[in-house]
Write an enzyme that holds these catalytic residues in place. Structure first.
Site, PDB file in Angstrom:
ATOM      1  N   LEU A   1       0.830  -1.216   0.000  1.00 28.60           N
ATOM      2  CA  LEU A   1       0.000   0.000   0.000  1.00 28.60           C
ATOM      3  C   LEU A   1       0.854   1.251   0.000  1.00 28.60           C
ATOM      4  CD1 LEU A   1      -2.735  -1.047   2.589  1.00 28.60           C
ATOM      5  CD2 LEU A   1      -2.967  -0.950   0.104  1.00 28.60           C
TER       6      LEU A   1
ATOM      7  N   GLY B   1       7.453   3.945   3.438  1.00 30.53           N
ATOM      8  CA  GLY B   1       7.812   5.159   4.173  1.00 30.53           C
ATOM      9  C   GLY B   1       9.145   5.012   4.851  1.00 30.53           C
ATOM     10  N   GLY B   2       9.537   6.066   5.555  1.00 29.68           N
ATOM     11  CA  GLY B   2      10.817   6.033   6.245  1.00 29.68           C
ATOM     12  C   GLY B   2      10.838   5.053   7.413  1.00 29.68           C
TER      13      GLY B   2
ATOM     14  N   GLY C   1       9.014   2.040   7.365  1.00 25.45           N
ATOM     15  CA  GLY C   1       8.728   0.681   6.943  1.00 25.45           C
ATOM     16  C   GLY C   1       7.741   0.651   5.794  1.00 25.45           C
TER      17      GLY C   1
ATOM     18  N   VAL D   1       3.684  -0.965   4.366  1.00 28.11           N
ATOM     19  CA  VAL D   1       2.350  -1.410   4.749  1.00 28.11           C
ATOM     20  C   VAL D   1       1.785  -2.258   3.616  1.00 28.11           C
ATOM     21  CG1 VAL D   1       0.026  -0.723   5.420  1.00 28.11           C
ATOM     22  CG2 VAL D   1       1.979   0.648   6.157  1.00 28.11           C
TER      23      VAL D   1
ATOM     24  N   LYS E   1       1.530  -3.679   8.890  1.00 33.99           N
ATOM     25  CA  LYS E   1       2.658  -2.751   8.909  1.00 33.99           C
ATOM     26  C   LYS E   1       3.930  -3.488   9.305  1.00 33.99           C
ATOM     27  CE  LYS E   1       4.290   1.626  10.867  1.00 33.99           C
ATOM     28  NZ  LYS E   1       3.990   2.750  11.757  1.00 33.99           N
TER      29      LYS E   1
ATOM     30  N   ASP F   1       2.697  12.296  16.705  1.00 29.43           N
ATOM     31  CA  ASP F   1       2.923  12.467  15.270  1.00 29.43           C
ATOM     32  C   ASP F   1       1.604  12.782  14.565  1.00 29.43           C
ATOM     33  OD1 ASP F   1       4.412  12.656  12.978  1.00 29.43           O
ATOM     34  OD2 ASP F   1       4.490  10.517  12.583  1.00 29.43           O
TER      35      ASP F   1
END
Length: 653
Positions: free
Chosen positions: A357, A360-361, A363, A365, A379, A477
């Site tokens: 999907l 990212g930094g 990991g 998904v 994830k 976050d």
């Protein structure tokens, strides 16, 4: 000149190891060596298969630095006449690890160098794991001539290389860093011995299987070889190519000739035919039996190795602790599940690339479908510190009990891998960030009513985490990309990877600063003290995004980069809010509504946390605004022409 050095505090390893306070070999997996050249003394080194600094704690470790896919879209694939295949690359994001970065210093002369060295590459063979390297050395000789005599020489070598210092069994267990990604590739281990010191270096590389050729380090890189076309005469008759192999059939004229020969020799063969059949059957069945026994023995051995490693990871990831927490809490027992790696492999089709999907930094998904047909998001985070595992398990146990319609549901986790996997409810319509900042004209467009509703739902979820849950949770976050939208475009707050749990009797915690630039609370950044007002600041940036429709860090037409919160506060002092907001907001919202939301965002962005409102106050302000707006639309929808644009459905684009 070669300089030798050693530790001279003790005469040898035996005496040195007795004094733990001064013993130099402090890293796990380090070994002590008596130094006979500089006696009495000793030295330290990492054990076989481990690399790093044996003189510092945790200095010796196995290799985990390989990235199996380039992150950059278009990478330069050649330097003059030299082809540069992945895992090697020139630009950032094009090579699999830092050691594989190359520099094309001159395209016309095909001058290719290993990054940061004076070694030049003449060719790269990904199939055999070889690299042609030229090393040029120069020096001077003052001993045999009146003046300096300068000499130079070029040494050409064929060097072995491996993608990581791991065995094939270890590498295959971590799918996020496994290099052999082609469907028809296989892993080969490489063991080399340094005869001067006796060190054993272990690594692996990839190779296309027999009957295939190409690059095993990229998807679909190993392609079938047409043996019939590449090797004329390989067959005695007609040649037929198959995937990974070939077969031969007799030519018509040869078949007729063979029939005549068979008839002529039939009488001679009849006597030995029965004996030959019996011998052949016996040998064939015996060979088949041995082959089957060997196959099942190797298969069982591999399964046992994988099961032992998975049980090891389960214990290291505190699986027994999580099972105990779940068994003592009936609510968690019903909601939280510890998934096996086998179940998640089936759910994602063995973690197929088409199921990814997002990357990212932190990991990747994957989209998965469980055996009960539930669609989930799995994830896979990058390597986590061992010291954080206990905190991670505690957070899983707590977050699994959170039940709120505007928070993404955590179903459970898998602890049988190096890094634990998290299983969440699947949210299909992407994030608020994607809709607000997408450049596509066909993307769904949020109305002002939708913006107020999503903001109120997200604020309610954060208020629940801060004060309504059994234990306070600081998200840490908050950003528009972590506010997901389900099938009905209902807000779902997600990604608790950076979240921290706080006891009820404490107002803040001291922690390492973590967050996203553009959303990060300045007070938290300077003090390192995380509290609920840090989430309030980040939510204020989201409100500004909804008003202005700009990214948290954006570039102006003149090429200057701006921080959205600083830009908003500065512009708010110098000109009316109506001249700052996006054109769509100006058309759909009243001046009073724009002013209320802008004032709320301004309060959330106060530099001092004590001057900011709580998430409960933010939610109440947004709820009051929505209620007032709904009543106004019901009372006089036909008289107020300014309200008409607010009535269009969220189905419009």
């Amino acid at each position: 000149m070669t300089l030798s050095w050693a530790v001279i505090d003790e005469p040898n390893c035996a005496d040195a190891s007795k004094n733990k306070n001064s013993y130099a070999c402090v890293s796990q997996h380090s070994t002590c060596i008596d130094d006979f050249m500089l006696s009495p003394s000793y030295m330290c080194e990492c054990s076989g298969g481990y690399f790093g600094n044996p003189y510092v704690p945790s200095g010796c470790s196995r290799d985990r630095g390989y990235n199996p896919a380039p992150t950059k879209g278009k990478c330069t694939s050649s330097c003059g006449n030299i082809s540069i295949p992945f895992p090697f690359g020139l630009e950032e994001g094009c090579f699999a690890r830092a050691e594989f970065q190359l520099d094309c210093t001159n395209k016309e002369s095909s001058t290719l160098a290993i990054h940061g060295s004076d070694m030049y590459v003449s060719d790269i063979n990904v199939g055999e794991g070889m690299m042609g390297v030229q090393i040029t050395s120069s020096g001077s000789n003052y001993l045999y001539s009146p003046g300096p005599l300068y000499t130079s020489s070029t040494l050409t070598l064929q060097m072995h290389w491996v993608v990581a210092n791991l065995s094939c069994q270890e590498a295959a267990l971590d799918i996020t860093t496994y290099a052999c990604v082609s469907a028809n590739s296989t892993c080969l281990g490489l063991n080399l011995t340094d005869y001067d010191y006796g060190h054993l270096y272990i690594g692996y590389r990839c190779k296309c299987e027999l009957g295939f050729q190409g690059n095993p380090y990229i998807a679909n890189g190993c392609q079938d070889v047409d043996e019939c076309e590449m090797t004329p005469g390989i067959c005695s008759g007609l040649c037929h190519n198959t995937k990974g192999s070939y077969y031969s059939t007799p030519c018509p004229y040869k078949t007729q000739y063979d029939d005549i020969q068979k008839k002529c020799t039939q009488s001679k063969r009849q006597k030995s035919l029965l004996l030959g059949i019996l011998i052949g059957l016996g040998a064939g069945f015996g060979t088949l039996f041995l082959a089957l026994c060997s196959f099942f023995a190797v298969r069982k051995w591999r399964r046992d190795v994988q099961q032992k490693l998975r049980r090891k990871y389960f214990r290291e990831n505190q699986g027994l602790l999580l099972e105990q927490l779940i068994s003592t809490d009936e609510n968690a027992k019903d909601k939280t599940k510890i998934f096996s790696l086998e179940n998640l492999e089936k759910a994602t089709n063995n973690f197929d690339e088409t199921r990814i999907l997002c990357r990212g930094g932190h990991g990747m998904v994957y989209k998965g479908i469980l055996s009960d047909q539930r669609v989930v998001a799995i994830k896979i985070s990058k390597v986590i510190e061992q010291s954080e595992i206990n905190q991670f398990i505690n957070e899983v146990a707590i977050l699994s009990q959170i039940s709120h319609r505007n928070i993404v549901k955590l179903f459970g986790c898998c602890l049988e891998t190096k890094v634990p996997l998290l299983v969440y409810d699947f949210v299909p319509n992407g994030s608020l960030y994607d809709i607000l900042h997408s450049t596509s004209e066909s993307t769904f467009c949020l109305s002002w009513d939708d913006c107020l509703r999503i903001a109120a739902e997200a604020a309610g979820a954060l208020y629940y985490l801060h004060s309504a849950a059994s234990v306070s949770v600081f998200h840490r976050d908050v950003k528009s990309s972590n506010i997901l939208l389900d099938a009905n475009y209902t807000a779902k707050v997600s990604d608790f990877g950076a979240s921290r749990l706080v006891p009820i009797d404490e107002t803040h915690i001291d922690t390492l600063v973590q967050g996203t630039f553009g959303y990060l609370d300045p007070e938290y950044y300077h003090t390192g003290q995380l509290n609920e007002k840090s989430d309030v600041y980040s939510f204020g940036v989201v409100l500004v995004e909804l008003l202005i429709r700009r990214k948290p860090i954006f570039t102006t037409e003149s090429g200057l980069k701006h921080n959205l919160s600083s830009y908003f506060l500065l512009e708010l002092k110098s000109r009316p809010i109506e001249t700052i907001v996006a054109a769509q907001i100006l058309e759909e919202a009243s001046k009073e509504e724009i002013s209320i939301v802008a004032s709320l965002a301004e309060m959330c962005l106060k530099l001092k946390g004590e001057e900011r409102p709580t998430m409960k106050e933010v939610e109440m302000a947004l709820h009051t605004l929505r209620t007032k707006r709904s009543k106004y639309r019901i009372v006089a929808p036909e008289n107020d022409q300014e309200m008409q644009p607010l009535l269009y459905s969220t189905d419009q684009t």
